[in-house]
Motif scaffolding. Structure first.
Motif, PDB file in Angstrom:
ATOM      1  N   PRO A   1      17.633  36.527  37.467  1.00  0.00           N
ATOM      2  CA  PRO A   1      16.256  35.915  36.646  1.00  0.00           C
ATOM      3  C   PRO A   1      17.093  35.281  35.231  1.00  0.00           C
ATOM      4  O   PRO A   1      18.600  36.050  34.643  1.00  0.00           O
ATOM      5  N   GLN A   2      16.585  33.771  34.390  1.00  0.00           N
ATOM      6  CA  GLN A   2      17.148  33.659  33.767  1.00  0.00           C
ATOM      7  C   GLN A   2      18.491  33.343  34.332  1.00  0.00           C
ATOM      8  O   GLN A   2      19.335  32.338  33.282  1.00  0.00           O
ATOM      9  N   ALA A   3      19.244  33.192  35.149  1.00  0.00           N
ATOM     10  CA  ALA A   3      19.789  32.068  35.427  1.00  0.00           C
ATOM     11  C   ALA A   3      19.730  30.251  35.624  1.00  0.00           C
ATOM     12  O   ALA A   3      19.154  30.622  35.596  1.00  0.00           O
ATOM     13  N   PRO A   4      20.913  29.692  34.690  1.00  0.00           N
ATOM     14  CA  PRO A   4      20.662  28.249  34.865  1.00  0.00           C
ATOM     15  C   PRO A   4      20.219  27.112  35.870  1.00  0.00           C
ATOM     16  O   PRO A   4      19.967  27.050  36.244  1.00  0.00           O
ATOM     17  N   ALA A   5      20.012  28.540  37.190  1.00  0.00           N
ATOM     18  CA  ALA A   5      20.309  27.893  38.503  1.00  0.00           C
ATOM     19  C   ALA A   5      18.627  28.077  38.587  1.00  0.00           C
ATOM     20  O   ALA A   5      18.315  27.502  39.918  1.00  0.00           O
ATOM     21  N   THR A   6      17.782  28.834  37.637  1.00  0.00           N
ATOM     22  CA  THR A   6      16.579  29.212  38.052  1.00  0.00           C
ATOM     23  C   THR A   6      15.538  27.911  38.171  1.00  0.00           C
ATOM     24  O   THR A   6      14.824  27.680  38.782  1.00  0.00           O
ATOM     25  N   PRO A   7      15.721  26.609  37.108  1.00  0.00           N
ATOM     26  CA  PRO A   7      14.983  25.688  38.424  1.00  0.00           C
ATOM     27  C   PRO A   7      14.633  25.082  39.215  1.00  0.00           C
ATOM     28  O   PRO A   7      14.152  24.968  39.806  1.00  0.00           O
TER      29      PRO A   7
ATOM     30  N   PHE B   1      19.088  19.735  45.943  1.00  0.00           N
ATOM     31  CA  PHE B   1      19.102  20.049  44.053  1.00  0.00           C
ATOM     32  C   PHE B   1      20.130  20.529  43.471  1.00  0.00           C
ATOM     33  O   PHE B   1      20.780  21.484  43.410  1.00  0.00           O
ATOM     34  N   ASP B   2      20.744  20.201  42.130  1.00  0.00           N
ATOM     35  CA  ASP B   2      21.615  20.953  41.235  1.00  0.00           C
ATOM     36  C   ASP B   2      21.655  20.067  40.116  1.00  0.00           C
ATOM     37  O   ASP B   2      22.028  18.536  39.980  1.00  0.00           O
ATOM     38  N   THR B   3      20.683  20.988  39.060  1.00  0.00           N
ATOM     39  CA  THR B   3      20.672  20.251  37.524  1.00  0.00           C
ATOM     40  C   THR B   3      21.501  21.139  36.825  1.00  0.00           C
ATOM     41  O   THR B   3      20.955  21.139  35.330  1.00  0.00           O
ATOM     42  N   ARG B   4      22.548  21.155  37.087  1.00  0.00           N
ATOM     43  CA  ARG B   4      23.736  21.843  36.160  1.00  0.00           C
ATOM     44  C   ARG B   4      23.827  21.355  35.257  1.00  0.00           C
ATOM     45  O   ARG B   4      23.752  21.780  33.553  1.00  0.00           O
ATOM     46  N   GLU B   5      24.108  19.811  34.916  1.00  0.00           N
ATOM     47  CA  GLU B   5      23.853  19.116  33.461  1.00  0.00           C
ATOM     48  C   GLU B   5      22.942  19.248  32.867  1.00  0.00           C
ATOM     49  O   GLU B   5      23.357  19.237  31.425  1.00  0.00           O
ATOM     50  N   LEU B   6      21.562  19.557  32.752  1.00  0.00           N
ATOM     51  CA  LEU B   6      20.869  20.216  32.094  1.00  0.00           C
ATOM     52  C   LEU B   6      20.992  21.237  31.568  1.00  0.00           C
ATOM     53  O   LEU B   6      20.340  21.329  30.199  1.00  0.00           O
TER      54      LEU B   6
ATOM     55  N   GLN C   1      27.607  21.072  30.387  1.00  0.00           N
ATOM     56  CA  GLN C   1      27.151  19.526  29.764  1.00  0.00           C
ATOM     57  C   GLN C   1      27.724  19.615  28.907  1.00  0.00           C
ATOM     58  O   GLN C   1      29.064  19.680  28.289  1.00  0.00           O
ATOM     59  N   LYS C   2      28.003  17.908  28.787  1.00  0.00           N
ATOM     60  CA  LYS C   2      28.851  16.798  28.336  1.00  0.00           C
ATOM     61  C   LYS C   2      29.048  17.288  26.861  1.00  0.00           C
ATOM     62  O   LYS C   2      27.638  17.108  26.785  1.00  0.00           O
ATOM     63  N   ALA C   3      30.015  17.326  26.291  1.00  0.00           N
ATOM     64  CA  ALA C   3      29.918  17.043  24.676  1.00  0.00           C
ATOM     65  C   ALA C   3      29.402  15.712  23.642  1.00  0.00           C
ATOM     66  O   ALA C   3      29.523  15.201  24.809  1.00  0.00           O
ATOM     67  N   PRO C   4      28.892  15.880  23.093  1.00  0.00           N
ATOM     68  CA  PRO C   4      27.903  14.689  22.566  1.00  0.00           C
ATOM     69  C   PRO C   4      29.358  13.795  21.976  1.00  0.00           C
ATOM     70  O   PRO C   4      29.943  14.318  21.228  1.00  0.00           O
ATOM     71  N   ARG C   5      29.019  12.298  21.826  1.00  0.00           N
ATOM     72  CA  ARG C   5      30.268  11.483  20.936  1.00  0.00           C
ATOM     73  C   ARG C   5      29.866  11.844  19.428  1.00  0.00           C
ATOM     74  O   ARG C   5      28.858  12.002  19.089  1.00  0.00           O
ATOM     75  N   VAL C   6      31.682  12.151  19.203  1.00  0.00           N
ATOM     76  CA  VAL C   6      31.606  12.401  17.661  1.00  0.00           C
ATOM     77  C   VAL C   6      31.418  10.776  16.651  1.00  0.00           C
ATOM     78  O   VAL C   6      32.397  10.262  17.485  1.00  0.00           O
TER      79      VAL C   6
END
Length: 303
Positions: free
Chosen positions: A207-213, A285-290, A296-301
């Motif tokens: 439960p609550q793993a990132p793969a849950t959705p 389904f594979d929404t790991r990046e979300l 997740q990609k780091a935001p540009r600085v």
């Protein structure tokens, strides 16, 4: 002719026997227990793993009940681990736990068993090239999780507990993702009941793993394809409430049942590297990046 060379042969044989005898005596002559242990400690300090292992093995063989015997066994676990011999490290840790269950540092043996299993499937190729470890055989991950769980159950206040908890979270997330990968494979085989079972397993066990959705989406898709729309709508309600921005949901919250079967294109780099650096064409389904911070990609600085 034979008699003429016999004395020379005898002399050579005697010389060989003498040399062997001398060599054997040298092998049987051991340093003191303290000297042997200290030598191994110095070799460990200089990361001379092979030599340290030989000396620690010699220490165990010749001084099994000595003052340094138990500490030497713990150091041997460490040496095996650092020498990329996880199976030997696990076997040595197991033996230590069996022989010294009440030892003050037995929690270290449990920790090293978990750590050795944790890194066991990371071969040389995986260290150099990025690969998706969540698609690998999960046997070592499950073994590592079991070892860390045993450590926390027996020694919740161990100095290794904090690190074990972090690794357990990583392992649980990886195992949950593996179940979704298997469900996606079942979609390809049109084994919808099996796919639903994998999705349900994630919800019940991780439960609550990132793969849950993705697990919820697997169940929605599977029930829909089986013609069980009531069950699909029931799970869809859970998905919509908890993950309203899931990619398969449109602005009205309706589920796109074609989403799972859309192709994801590779770019040129992905083709050259066999998809190691890009998302490959897939079904499911594979929404790991979300939903998974690790991907997740780091935001540009701003400069």
């Amino acid at each position: 002719m034979l008699k003429r060379f016999l004395p020379l042969a005898l002399i050579a044989s005697l010389a060989l026997l003498t040399a062997c005898s001398s060599s054997d005596k040298k092998e049987e002559k051991f340093t003191s227990e303290a000297d042997l242990y200290n030598a191994a400690e110095e070799q460990l300090e200089h990361e001379q793993w092979e030599t340290a292992i030989k000396n620690l093995q010699k220490l165990e063989e010749n001084f099994p009940f000595g003052a340094y015997a138990e500490q030497g066994q713990l150091e041997l676990i460490y040496a095996y681990f650092n020498n990329n011999k996880p199976d030997e490290a696990i076997a040595t840790a197991n033996r230590f736990i069996r022989l010294h269950p009440q030892h003050r540092n037995v929690d270290y043996a449990y920790y090293m068993m978990g750590l050795s299993s944790f890194t066991k499937d990371k071969g040389m190729f995986e260290r150099v090239m990025p690969t998706d470890m969540t698609k690998r055989d999960p046997g070592d991950a499950r073994e590592s999780l079991a070892n860390f769980t045993q450590l926390l159950n027996r020694f919740p206040d161990s100095p290794y507990a904090a690190d074990a908890k972090k690794r357990m979270l990583f392992l649980r997330n990886g195992l949950a993702r593996y179940e979704v990968h298997v469900a996606n494979y079942y979609f390809k085989r049109q084994a919808y009941v099996a796919a639903i079972s994998r999705g349900r397993y994630v919800i019940e066990n991780y439960p609550q793993a990132p793969a849950t959705p993705d697990a919820l989406a697997v169940m929605v898709q599977g029930y829909h394809l089986l013609g069980m729309q009531d069950r699909a709508d029931e799970v869809l309600g859970v998905l919509r409430t908890n993950y309203p921005n899931f990619p398969a949901l449109n602005k009205k919250g309706e589920f796109d049942y074609d989403y799972a079967f859309q192709d994801h294109e590779r770019n040129l780099l992905g083709s050259i590297t066999l998809g190691l650096f890009t998302k490959q064409e897939t079904i499911g389904f594979d929404t790991r990046e979300l939903y998974d911070a690790q991907y997740q990609k780091a935001p540009r600085v701003a400069k």
